[in-house]
Write a protein that holds these residues in place. Sequence first.
Motif, PDB file in Angstrom:
ATOM      1  N   ARG A  62       1.133  -1.602  -0.195  1.00  0.00           N
ATOM      2  CA  ARG A  62       0.023   0.022   0.132  1.00  0.00           C
ATOM      3  C   ARG A  62       0.516   1.078   0.169  1.00  0.00           C
ATOM      4  N   ARG A  63       2.094   0.984   0.660  1.00  0.00           N
ATOM      5  CA  ARG A  63       2.747   2.725   0.506  1.00  0.00           C
ATOM      6  C   ARG A  63       3.297   2.377  -0.342  1.00  0.00           C
ATOM      7  N   ALA A  64       3.825   1.500  -1.021  1.00  0.00           N
ATOM      8  CA  ALA A  64       4.480   1.825  -2.501  1.00  0.00           C
ATOM      9  C   ALA A  64       3.306   2.005  -3.655  1.00  0.00           C
ATOM     10  N   MET A  65       1.741   1.804  -3.009  1.00  0.00           N
ATOM     11  CA  MET A  65       1.376   2.366  -4.062  1.00  0.00           C
ATOM     12  C   MET A  65       0.805   3.552  -4.355  1.00  0.00           C
ATOM     13  N   ARG A  66       1.099   4.180  -3.192  1.00  0.00           N
ATOM     14  CA  ARG A  66       1.218   6.075  -2.242  1.00  0.00           C
ATOM     15  C   ARG A  66       1.832   6.793  -3.105  1.00  0.00           C
ATOM     16  N   THR A  67       3.175   6.069  -3.706  1.00  0.00           N
ATOM     17  CA  THR A  67       3.911   6.797  -4.222  1.00  0.00           C
ATOM     18  C   THR A  67       3.600   8.177  -4.772  1.00  0.00           C
ATOM     19  N   LEU A  68       4.108   8.970  -5.465  1.00  0.00           N
ATOM     20  CA  LEU A  68       3.953  10.053  -6.040  1.00  0.00           C
ATOM     21  C   LEU A  68       5.344  10.489  -6.520  1.00  0.00           C
ATOM     22  N   PHE A  69       5.596  10.285  -8.045  1.00  0.00           N
ATOM     23  CA  PHE A  69       6.386  11.035  -8.598  1.00  0.00           C
ATOM     24  C   PHE A  69       5.813  12.451  -9.579  1.00  0.00           C
ATOM     25  N   PRO A  78       1.878   4.215  -9.165  1.00  0.00           N
ATOM     26  CA  PRO A  78       1.261   3.510  -9.829  1.00  0.00           C
ATOM     27  C   PRO A  78       0.199   2.791  -9.860  1.00  0.00           C
ATOM     28  N   GLU A  79      -0.919   3.564  -9.450  1.00  0.00           N
ATOM     29  CA  GLU A  79      -2.324   2.886  -9.640  1.00  0.00           C
ATOM     30  C   GLU A  79      -3.038   3.434 -10.689  1.00  0.00           C
ATOM     31  N   ARG A  80      -2.568   4.611 -10.772  1.00  0.00           N
ATOM     32  CA  ARG A  80      -3.682   5.717 -11.934  1.00  0.00           C
ATOM     33  C   ARG A  80      -2.677   5.747 -13.543  1.00  0.00           C
ATOM     34  N   GLY A  81      -1.072   5.853 -12.878  1.00  0.00           N
ATOM     35  CA  GLY A  81      -0.271   5.664 -13.882  1.00  0.00           C
ATOM     36  C   GLY A  81      -0.130   7.594 -13.998  1.00  0.00           C
ATOM     37  N   LEU A  82      -0.184   8.168 -15.450  1.00  0.00           N
ATOM     38  CA  LEU A  82       0.379   9.960 -15.346  1.00  0.00           C
ATOM     39  C   LEU A  82      -0.953  10.701 -15.349  1.00  0.00           C
ATOM     40  N   VAL A  83      -1.055  11.693 -15.080  1.00  0.00           N
ATOM     41  CA  VAL A  83      -2.143  12.062 -14.442  1.00  0.00           C
ATOM     42  C   VAL A  83      -1.100  13.337 -14.443  1.00  0.00           C
ATOM     43  N   GLU A  84      -2.086  14.251 -15.793  1.00  0.00           N
ATOM     44  CA  GLU A  84      -1.867  15.521 -16.567  1.00  0.00           C
ATOM     45  C   GLU A  84      -2.184  16.790 -14.862  1.00  0.00           C
ATOM     46  N   ILE A  85      -1.533  17.323 -14.660  1.00  0.00           N
ATOM     47  CA  ILE A  85      -2.195  18.511 -13.930  1.00  0.00           C
ATOM     48  C   ILE A  85      -2.282  19.678 -14.561  1.00  0.00           C
ATOM     49  N   GLY A  86      -1.018  20.326 -15.330  1.00  0.00           N
ATOM     50  CA  GLY A  86      -2.217  21.791 -15.777  1.00  0.00           C
ATOM     51  C   GLY A  86      -1.731  22.918 -14.820  1.00  0.00           C
ATOM     52  N   ASP A 100      -9.053   8.354  -3.756  1.00  0.00           N
ATOM     53  CA  ASP A 100      -9.901   7.336  -3.943  1.00  0.00           C
ATOM     54  C   ASP A 100      -8.634   6.127  -5.048  1.00  0.00           C
ATOM     55  N   LEU A 101      -7.460   5.274  -4.447  1.00  0.00           N
ATOM     56  CA  LEU A 101      -6.556   4.523  -4.615  1.00  0.00           C
ATOM     57  C   LEU A 101      -8.035   4.057  -4.137  1.00  0.00           C
ATOM     58  N   GLU A 102      -7.791   2.958  -5.339  1.00  0.00           N
ATOM     59  CA  GLU A 102      -8.202   1.565  -4.416  1.00  0.00           C
ATOM     60  C   GLU A 102      -7.810   0.630  -3.911  1.00  0.00           C
ATOM     61  N   TYR A 103      -5.721   0.734  -4.629  1.00  0.00           N
ATOM     62  CA  TYR A 103      -5.390  -0.320  -3.784  1.00  0.00           C
ATOM     63  C   TYR A 103      -5.229  -1.820  -4.200  1.00  0.00           C
ATOM     64  N   GLY A 104      -5.808  -1.666  -5.863  1.00  0.00           N
ATOM     65  CA  GLY A 104      -5.701  -3.210  -6.708  1.00  0.00           C
ATOM     66  C   GLY A 104      -4.219  -3.713  -6.979  1.00  0.00           C
ATOM     67  N   PHE A 105      -4.519  -4.520  -7.860  1.00  0.00           N
ATOM     68  CA  PHE A 105      -2.866  -5.372  -7.416  1.00  0.00           C
ATOM     69  C   PHE A 105      -2.471  -5.012  -9.346  1.00  0.00           C
ATOM     70  N   ALA A 106      -3.602  -4.188 -10.117  1.00  0.00           N
ATOM     71  CA  ALA A 106      -3.174  -4.762 -11.445  1.00  0.00           C
ATOM     72  C   ALA A 106      -2.585  -2.397 -11.148  1.00  0.00           C
ATOM     73  N   THR A 107      -1.158  -2.455 -12.378  1.00  0.00           N
ATOM     74  CA  THR A 107      -0.605  -1.108 -11.831  1.00  0.00           C
ATOM     75  C   THR A 107      -0.074  -0.401 -12.893  1.00  0.00           C
ATOM     76  N   GLU A 108       0.461   0.412 -13.544  1.00  0.00           N
ATOM     77  CA  GLU A 108       0.522   1.656 -14.711  1.00  0.00           C
ATOM     78  C   GLU A 108       2.215   1.500 -14.408  1.00  0.00           C
ATOM     79  N   GLU A 109       2.648   1.796 -16.100  1.00  0.00           N
ATOM     80  CA  GLU A 109       4.234   2.039 -15.702  1.00  0.00           C
ATOM     81  C   GLU A 109       4.337   2.906 -16.903  1.00  0.00           C
ATOM     82  N   MET A 110       5.322   3.951 -16.333  1.00  0.00           N
ATOM     83  CA  MET A 110       5.937   4.248 -17.872  1.00  0.00           C
ATOM     84  C   MET A 110       6.069   4.011 -18.599  1.00  0.00           C
TER      85      MET A 110
END
Length: 184
Positions: A62-69, A78-86, A100-110
């Motif tokens: 869960r800590r890894a899923m809460r990581t933000l770059f 890792p869960e939502r992928g690339l998010v444009e902020i503008g 809004d994280l669901e902590y699922g097992f599917a992850t997005e990659e850059m």
Amino acid sequence: MKKKNWIGTAAATIASALLLTLWYVLGFNYVDAPLDLIISIIWWVVLAASVAGIAYAEQKRRRAMRTLFIGESMMFNPERGLVEIGEADVLDEAAMLLDDLEYGFATEEMTGHVRPLVEAIVYTDKFNLEDGVWEGEVRFTETPDAEPVAFEDRAQLEYLLRIGAAIPTGAPTVIPAYPAAAMA
């Protein structure tokens, strides 16, 4: 832990307790040697260790899923992928994303061809939008050898992101006080 993990753990614990109770109610403890009691105790220790191990692994996941770059006008999770902020506030967007994280097992990659410039990596240990809890560490990519800097609330994180990599290497890893004037 996910709901199905709790259900499986509860079922194993109830089944173990039921079988142990039946063992003594039916008098099997008089038939065999005391080795049965030792095996039962070992089973309970293994069960408790398994539950503790699963809980620890889930906490790390869960800590890894809460990581933000975080980069300029974008962030990656890792869960939502690339998010444009503008032009939106980075921390507002990050807080909504974490809430809004669901902590699922599917992850997005850059993907290989989309490598945005990451300025900071935010590791979130505790987060609750309703209670205003946001604790963790932030590491700046300009100083990758520096220790991550701990933050205890949103205001501290905002301050740290503003001053960025200006924190010198070897500085304390916890910023206990931050000037209120800097937050204006």
